[in-house]
Design a protein around this motif. Sequence first.
Motif, PDB file in Angstrom:
ATOM      1  N   MET A  83     -33.061   0.557  21.878  1.00  0.00           N
ATOM      2  CA  MET A  83     -34.187  -0.192  21.294  1.00  0.00           C
ATOM      3  C   MET A  83     -34.207  -1.612  21.864  1.00  0.00           C
ATOM      4  SD  MET A  83     -33.831   1.006  17.288  1.00  0.00           S
ATOM      5  CE  MET A  83     -35.348   0.336  16.598  1.00  0.00           C
ATOM      6  N   GLN A  98     -27.721  11.956  20.921  1.00  0.00           N
ATOM      7  CA  GLN A  98     -27.107  12.747  19.847  1.00  0.00           C
ATOM      8  C   GLN A  98     -28.051  13.562  18.973  1.00  0.00           C
ATOM      9  OE1 GLN A  98     -27.646   9.479  19.774  1.00  0.00           O
ATOM     10  NE2 GLN A  98     -27.783   8.615  17.746  1.00  0.00           N
ATOM     11  N   LYS A  99     -29.332  13.555  19.307  1.00  0.00           N
ATOM     12  CA  LYS A  99     -30.239  14.287  18.427  1.00  0.00           C
ATOM     13  C   LYS A  99     -30.770  15.539  19.144  1.00  0.00           C
ATOM     14  CE  LYS A  99     -31.153  10.204  15.652  1.00  0.00           C
ATOM     15  NZ  LYS A  99     -30.638  10.341  14.301  1.00  0.00           N
TER      16      LYS A  99
HETATM   17  C1  LIG Z   1     -35.732   6.874  14.988  1.00  0.00           C
HETATM   18  C2  LIG Z   1     -34.437   6.211  15.211  1.00  0.00           C
HETATM   19  N1  LIG Z   1     -34.379   5.093  15.944  1.00  0.00           N
HETATM   20  C3  LIG Z   1     -33.217   4.465  16.189  1.00  0.00           C
HETATM   21  C4  LIG Z   1     -32.030   4.943  15.693  1.00  0.00           C
HETATM   22  C5  LIG Z   1     -30.774   4.213  15.981  1.00  0.00           C
HETATM   23  O1  LIG Z   1     -29.953   4.984  16.772  1.00  0.00           O
HETATM   24  P1  LIG Z   1     -28.356   4.847  16.753  1.00  0.00           P
HETATM   25  O2  LIG Z   1     -27.908   5.169  15.378  1.00  0.00           O
HETATM   26  O3  LIG Z   1     -27.933   5.846  17.776  1.00  0.00           O
HETATM   27  O4  LIG Z   1     -28.045   3.451  17.137  1.00  0.00           O
HETATM   28  C6  LIG Z   1     -32.033   6.100  14.918  1.00  0.00           C
HETATM   29  C7  LIG Z   1     -30.783   6.638  14.368  1.00  0.00           C
HETATM   30  O5  LIG Z   1     -30.752   7.570  13.625  1.00  0.00           O
HETATM   31  C8  LIG Z   1     -33.262   6.738  14.676  1.00  0.00           C
HETATM   32  O6  LIG Z   1     -33.298   7.863  13.955  1.00  0.00           O
END
Ligand SMILES: Cc1ncc(COP(=O)(O)O)c(C=O)c1O
Length: 381
Positions: A67, A190-191
């Motif tokens: 992000m 990871q998703k």
């Molecule tokens: C839509 C979305 N954006 C950003 C993130 C942040 O990712 P991370 O937890 O891998 O830093 C997540 C985490 O679940 C998310 O679901």
Amino acid sequence: MKNRKLVMIPGPTPVARSIQDQMGRETVAFGDPDFVKDLKEVVNDLKEIFRTKGEAFVVAGTGTLAMEMGIANVVKEGDNVLVISHGYFGDRYAEICQRKGLNVDVLSSEWGTIVPVEEIEKKLSEKNYKAVTVTHVDTSTGVCAPVAEIGEVVKKYEDTVLVVDGVCATAAEPEYLDEMGIDVLITGSQKAFGVAPGLAIVLAGPKALERRKSLGTIREYYIDFEKWIPIMNDPSKYFGTPAVNMIWALQESLRLIKDEGVENRYKRHIKVARAMQAALEALGFKILAEKDHRAVTLSNVLYMDGIEDAEFRKVLAEEGVVVAGGLGAYAGKMFRLGHMGNIDTHYLVSTISAIERTLYRLGKKDVLGKGVKVLTEELAK
Ligand SMILES: Cc1ncc(COP(=O)(O)O)c(C=O)c1O
């Protein structure tokens, strides 16, 4: 005997054996010619699957780093940015932008609903925004944003770059950068890729790369596109040590995606989501997201009267399925169930059956078989 635990949270998702095997390989030097070839293949595959003439970046980190990388390369302090928020992760993008000293306007919706595209269009006509961010699927609400429509609107504004957070969507919801007007796509491993956590993945289209060039030197170092472009084009060069085994794992995930066919993968996710959601409704649950804007990657499931969150999730874990709790105002009121990535029918049936057994143990004696029946019928369509 204890039940094996299926991890059905919205990420990390179950990691297929062939992907696990890549993580278990003996690590090689990052300059190893075979690894250099592998990373190059990953970069090319990402650009091809998500259809951009721009660049792809794979760096060690999580979705949140992606992000930051996504926004840091397309705006400078004081620029106007419009954040469209459909929940917790949209709000996170607003916070990231505020910390960067951007001039942030936020359009948010009530949880479970979307910001109408007309509202976005109106806002864009009122001010010169250098970037718009939108979360494709907000994991806190299970809402899927109409990214293609938003892309059409943003395309009309030459000076505005569209940044899409695909952390909970990429590889499950269609995302074709150059066609859909997505200038930056940020995501994680990871998703829906079904890789373990640890990789931040960013794709940048031509408009975003032009913007990056126009900014000159930016404050950020590790996440600067210009630092990584030479490496992504020629991975024999060094900037920061690549996450060798994770990149192999992503390479295997991309192989599985190509094998399945990306369009087939998108269709499979729709089918699975609709079947899971119908099964959950047959058991008496309600889904938070409005029907027209429901994600295919997860379901945000509201409890019926008489079922208490902590107890439900504890018993469900004993029955062999781990789900996530609600976020924000929905903590204690709902659970979040992931159904994305490399999961087959066994996962789905086992999950719904475990939910039935949990409800049964918690006093709902009339549920056994109801969800599994609907699930099986829907999947057979
Ligand atoms: C839509 C979305 N954006 C950003 C993130 C942040 O990712 P991370 O937890 O891998 O830093 C997540 C985490 O679940 C998310 O679901």
